[in-house]
Design a protein around this motif. Structure first.
Motif, PDB file in Angstrom:
ATOM      1  N   PHE A   1      12.238   0.223   8.251  1.00  0.00           N
ATOM      2  CA  PHE A   1      10.771   0.450   8.091  1.00  0.00           C
ATOM      3  C   PHE A   1       9.916  -0.158   7.229  1.00  0.00           C
ATOM      4  O   PHE A   1       8.776  -0.336   7.210  1.00  0.00           O
ATOM      5  CB  PHE A   1      10.825   2.252   7.776  1.00  0.00           C
ATOM      6  N   TRP A   2      10.620  -0.825   6.071  1.00  0.00           N
ATOM      7  CA  TRP A   2       9.704  -1.699   5.061  1.00  0.00           C
ATOM      8  C   TRP A   2       9.537  -2.920   5.831  1.00  0.00           C
ATOM      9  O   TRP A   2       8.845  -3.900   5.125  1.00  0.00           O
ATOM     10  CB  TRP A   2      10.784  -1.856   4.124  1.00  0.00           C
ATOM     11  N   GLN A   3       9.871  -3.285   6.870  1.00  0.00           N
ATOM     12  CA  GLN A   3       9.628  -4.667   7.734  1.00  0.00           C
ATOM     13  C   GLN A   3       8.613  -4.485   8.767  1.00  0.00           C
ATOM     14  O   GLN A   3       8.269  -5.426   9.387  1.00  0.00           O
ATOM     15  CB  GLN A   3      11.016  -5.474   8.077  1.00  0.00           C
ATOM     16  N   THR A   4       8.676  -3.191   9.599  1.00  0.00           N
ATOM     17  CA  THR A   4       8.010  -2.876  10.773  1.00  0.00           C
ATOM     18  C   THR A   4       6.409  -3.303  10.617  1.00  0.00           C
ATOM     19  O   THR A   4       5.774  -2.821   9.402  1.00  0.00           O
ATOM     20  CB  THR A   4       8.239  -1.719  11.583  1.00  0.00           C
TER      21      THR A   4
ATOM     22  N   ASN B   1       4.460  -0.714   0.222  1.00  0.00           N
ATOM     23  CA  ASN B   1       3.494  -0.031   0.910  1.00  0.00           C
ATOM     24  C   ASN B   1       4.264   0.477   2.359  1.00  0.00           C
ATOM     25  O   ASN B   1       3.748   1.480   2.633  1.00  0.00           O
ATOM     26  CB  ASN B   1       2.375  -1.362   1.232  1.00  0.00           C
ATOM     27  N   LYS B   2       4.920  -0.469   2.850  1.00  0.00           N
ATOM     28  CA  LYS B   2       5.600  -0.038   4.218  1.00  0.00           C
ATOM     29  C   LYS B   2       6.533   1.280   4.048  1.00  0.00           C
ATOM     30  O   LYS B   2       7.037   1.894   4.851  1.00  0.00           O
ATOM     31  CB  LYS B   2       6.189  -1.106   4.785  1.00  0.00           C
ATOM     32  N   SER B   3       6.987   1.307   2.781  1.00  0.00           N
ATOM     33  CA  SER B   3       8.186   2.403   2.459  1.00  0.00           C
ATOM     34  C   SER B   3       7.601   3.721   2.101  1.00  0.00           C
ATOM     35  O   SER B   3       8.138   4.625   1.900  1.00  0.00           O
ATOM     36  CB  SER B   3       9.067   1.938   1.735  1.00  0.00           C
ATOM     37  N   ARG B   4       6.178   3.946   1.845  1.00  0.00           N
ATOM     38  CA  ARG B   4       5.665   4.787   0.936  1.00  0.00           C
ATOM     39  C   ARG B   4       5.665   6.209   1.866  1.00  0.00           C
ATOM     40  O   ARG B   4       6.141   7.125   1.360  1.00  0.00           O
ATOM     41  CB  ARG B   4       4.019   4.825   0.856  1.00  0.00           C
TER      42      ARG B   4
END
Length: 273
Positions: free
Chosen positions: A247-250, A43-46
């Motif tokens: 960005f996949w963790q922010t 979801n965070k990487s979309r």
């Protein structure tokens, strides 16, 4: 650039897909299949994946994004998924795209998607180039970290004793476990635990990109060791580090423009001779 959304017939059900096709497609630079990460990292990487797919299409690449079984708008629930079914989905996407173009095939993976991409490539007969975004090297370690999210939640509630072993026991019994709002199927956990980023398909090359919030960062020691081992075995493999947010963790959706540029540059580089 043309964008087409459609469903790919699959077994079982169907898979939702997005196809980014260049405006001038008479001579494609390549055909790219994106292999997504897992759970909240997906979801965070979309946003970043959409930006990269558009940039690739603008540069002459056909890009296919696919929601794997039980994910996004594809058939089934996550509890229906398995590691093998996801590998089948990657091969399905590659076959579909290769029926439409003979351009060189790329598998572009992010995080656990790199494990799937590499394993799928090694099962294929054709040449496959690989683009890795911050790859997970050992699935067992990733699974342990993912399960710790559940442990952290239980500890915060004062009920953490024996949680990790209880989760493992559920998975060993073939039962799914709920972690951070996601139902983790035993068949996914089992495949992930056995997965490792081993020597890729030698017919293609590997472009490995890591992201760091530090301006002076180099490749991680694990990446250096793996790439050195692969090159010694005759694999063409290059590593790059770019500066930007992970960005996949922010907590908020974020972008890393340096990664978009580095990915295209890596793909457009001539193979080593």
């Amino acid at each position: 650039m043309a964008l087409e959304a459609f469903f790919l017939p699959a077994n079982p059900g169907q898979r939702f897909a997005l196809l980014h096709w260049p405006d001038h497609a008479c001579k494609l630079s390549g055909a790219v299949v994106f292999v997504p990460p897992f759970a909240e990292e997906l979801n965070k990487s979309r946003r970043m994946v959409a930006l990269q797919a558009r940039a690739m299409a603008a540069a002459g690449y056909a890009v296919l994004q696919i929601d794997l079984l039980g994910c996004g708008d594809s058939s089934g629930d996550l509890v229906d998924a398995s590691w093998e079914a996801w590998l089948d989905d990657v091969e399905l996407a590659c076959a579909w795209l290769q029926q439409r173009t003979r351009a060189p095939l790329w598998l572009w993976g992010h995080r656990t998607g790199c494990l799937l991409a590499n394993e799928a490539a090694n099962r294929m007969q054709c040449a496959v180039d690989l683009l890795f975004w911050q790859p997970v090297l050992v699935g067992k370690q990733y699974l342990q970290q993912f399960l710790r999210l559940k442990l952290a939640a239980e500890l915060a509630g004062g009920d953490g004793k024996g949680v990790m072993e209880a989760l493992r026991q559920q998975l060993r019994q073939g039962q799914p476990v709920e972690v951070a709002g996601y139902m983790l199927p035993a068949a996914v956990a089992d495949g992930l635990e056995k997965a490792e980023l081993l020597l890729p398909h030698r017919s293609g090359r590997v472009e490995w990109i890591e992201i760091s919030s530090r301006h002076d960062a180099g490749l991680s020691p694990a990446a250096v060791a793996r790439l050195t081992q692969w090159r010694a075995a005759g694999q063409e493999a290059r590593g790059t580090v770019v500066n930007g947010p992970v960005f996949w963790q922010t907590s908020e959706i974020s972008e890393c423009n340096a990664l978009l540029q580095a990915s295209l540059l890596a793909m457009q580089q001539a193979p080593a001779t």
